[in-house]
Design an enzyme around this catalytic site. Structure first.
Site, PDB file in Angstrom:
ATOM      1  CG  HIS A  25      -2.261   0.665   0.963  1.00 56.92           C
ATOM      2  ND1 HIS A  25      -2.383   1.786   0.167  1.00 56.92           N
ATOM      3  CD2 HIS A  25      -3.515   0.377   1.394  1.00 56.92           C
ATOM      4  CE1 HIS A  25      -3.649   2.149   0.128  1.00 56.92           C
ATOM      5  NE2 HIS A  25      -4.364   1.313   0.852  1.00 56.92           N
ATOM      6  NE  ARG A  26       6.025   0.005   2.324  1.00 53.78           N
ATOM      7  CZ  ARG A  26       7.163  -0.619   2.619  1.00 53.78           C
ATOM      8  NH1 ARG A  26       7.919  -0.166   3.616  1.00 53.78           N
ATOM      9  NH2 ARG A  26       7.547  -1.674   1.929  1.00 53.78           N
TER      10      ARG A  26
END
Length: 444
Positions: A417-418
């Site tokens: 998700h980064r």
């Protein structure tokens, strides 16, 4: 002065290795580039080349020795005019006054610890830089530097662990020397960082074994690969914020198209697998959704232009993820041949580090084991990994509302998700689905 040859770090994750075979013996003359030994790393068996010229004066580590730490002396190289009798000389000089004085100063005055730094382990061929710090260089490099009047402390070494070799001195430019010295000083603490990485801790081995007293069991020693897999995947689950996207893919059109292609390619000895189509579909999807063709790089994101796709290959005791570079540019038959070659050499631990390093995206296919679906762990620094299940006959409702039977493959996209947000991950997965459900478009 005799020079110690150190156990090299032949892969990014190597901390120790097995000295599988010596290809030279004591008394042999070697030149830069000659193969000295075969060394088993945590991932492969690789050849170790000499970085200097001289005579093998003594072999310190016997072939077959395992658990040899990186930077451990494994042999001694003699330069012209030296003999085996000179080998003990460096050890006699080890407790030199200057390092001892620094060590004592460090103990007596903590505030002076920067000036009191000494190497943690003995190193070959040290020289003194103008700053007073020890510099490691080959005898030939030191001789050339003396002739040219160069300060070794201002030259960045390209040999193992920053050791200065002949080429570094010959290519040294006085105006660039200060920057090189500063770069070397800046890299020193970074070089020590991998050594800090340790196996995840939990209950001790003794504590766990005590739980099974009276029960029959076999104790299996961890090899380098198993340690690396355990450390990297624990790091991945602890530090990467995974999220998961799942889709079903109808394979009937692909299976029909694959059958037709394989009949036409039979004369060339080519047989395409479903996995070959998956690789191609993912490579093209990364081009269709370029923002998702990215990796996490600590404090930034790197977006790559080519589609470098890694594919997990199971081997005894662990796995490899060889990388198919520029996969979007290659034909299905080329991808198939390259994948077979990489997988075969992976199972024999014959891959070079550059063949399993890099990539932005990975594929893990357990469909051939009958697994319907699963969640794969992201292999850092990749932005995502696709878990591929088996193709299974299922009832499906068509666009006209009619019920029919189709071959359906379940896939799960694990996403960092980064690097990739939910909507972008969904867009990438949709592109993969479209490519696999309309396989002829991948050839357009």
């Amino acid at each position: 002065m005799p020079t110690e040859i150190l156990m090299p770090a032949l892969s990014p994750t190597m901390e120790e290795g097995t000295l599988a075979k010596w290809l030279v013996k004591e008394g042999d003359t070697v030149s830069s580039g000659d193969i000295l030994a075969e060394i088993e790393t945590d991932k492969a068996t690789m050849e170790f080349e000499a970085v200097d010229e001289g005579v093998i004066g003594k072999i310190l580590i016997a072939e077959g020795s395992d658990g040899v730490k990186v930077n451990t002396p494994i042999a001694v190289l003699l330069e012209e005019g030296e003999s085996a009798e000179d080998i003990s000389a460096p050890k006699a000089e080890a407790p030199a006054p200057k390092p001892e004085a620094k060590t004592e100063a460090k103990a007596a005055a903590p505030e002076a610890k920067a000036a009191a730094a000494t190497p943690a382990t003995p190193a070959p061929a040290p020289a003194e830089a103008s700053s007073g710090e020890r510099v490691f260089a080959s005898p030939l490099a030191r001789r050339i530097a003396a002739e040219k009047g160069l300060d070794l402390g201002r030259i960045k070494g390209s040999g193992p662990h920053g050791r200065i070799v002949k080429a570094d001195v010959e290519n040294a430019k006085p105006e660039a020397a200060p920057a090189a010295a500063e770069a070397k000083a800046a890299e020193a603490p970074k070089a020590a960082e991998p050594a800090k990485a340790a196996m995840p801790t939990g209950a001790s081995a003794d504590a766990v074994k005590k739980m099974y007293e009276g029960r029959e069991f076999e104790e299996v020693k961890l090899d380098g690969m198993r340690r690396t897999v355990a450390a990297r995947l624990t790091e991945a689950k602890q530090t990467i914020p995974h999220f998961y996207l799942r889709r079903d893919i109808k394979l009937d059109a692909l299976l029909k198209f694959r059958s037709q292609l394989n009949k036409q390619l039979e004369a060339r000895g080519v047989k395409l697998s479903v996995n070959d189509f998956v690789i191609k579909a993912c490579a093209l999807a990364l081009q269709q959704v370029p923002a998702a063709n990215a990796v996490w790089a600590g404090d930034r994101i790197l977006k790559l232009k080519p589609s470098d796709v890694a594919v997990a290959v199971a081997i005894e005791g662990g796995l490899f993820t060889p990388v198919l570079k520029d996969a979007e540019m290659k034909s299905l038959s080329a991808l198939s041949a390259e994948m077979k070659d990489l997988a075969g050499r992976a199972r024999n631990k014959k891959l070079a580090p550059h063949e399993y390093s890099g990539g932005t995206f990975a594929i893990s296919n357990l469909g051939m084991y009958g697994v319907d679906n699963f969640d794969a762990v992201i292999n850092p620094p990749h932005g995502a990994i696709l878990a591929v299940g088996a193709g299974v006959k299922k009832p499906v409702v068509g666009a006209d509302g009619e019920l029919s039977v189709a071959t359906v493959m379940s896939v799960t996209l694990s996403v960092d998700h980064r690097v990739i947000d939910g909507a972008l991950g969904a867009e990438l997965l949709q592109a993969i689905v479209d490519n696999l459900e309309s396989p002829m478009l991948m050839l357009a």
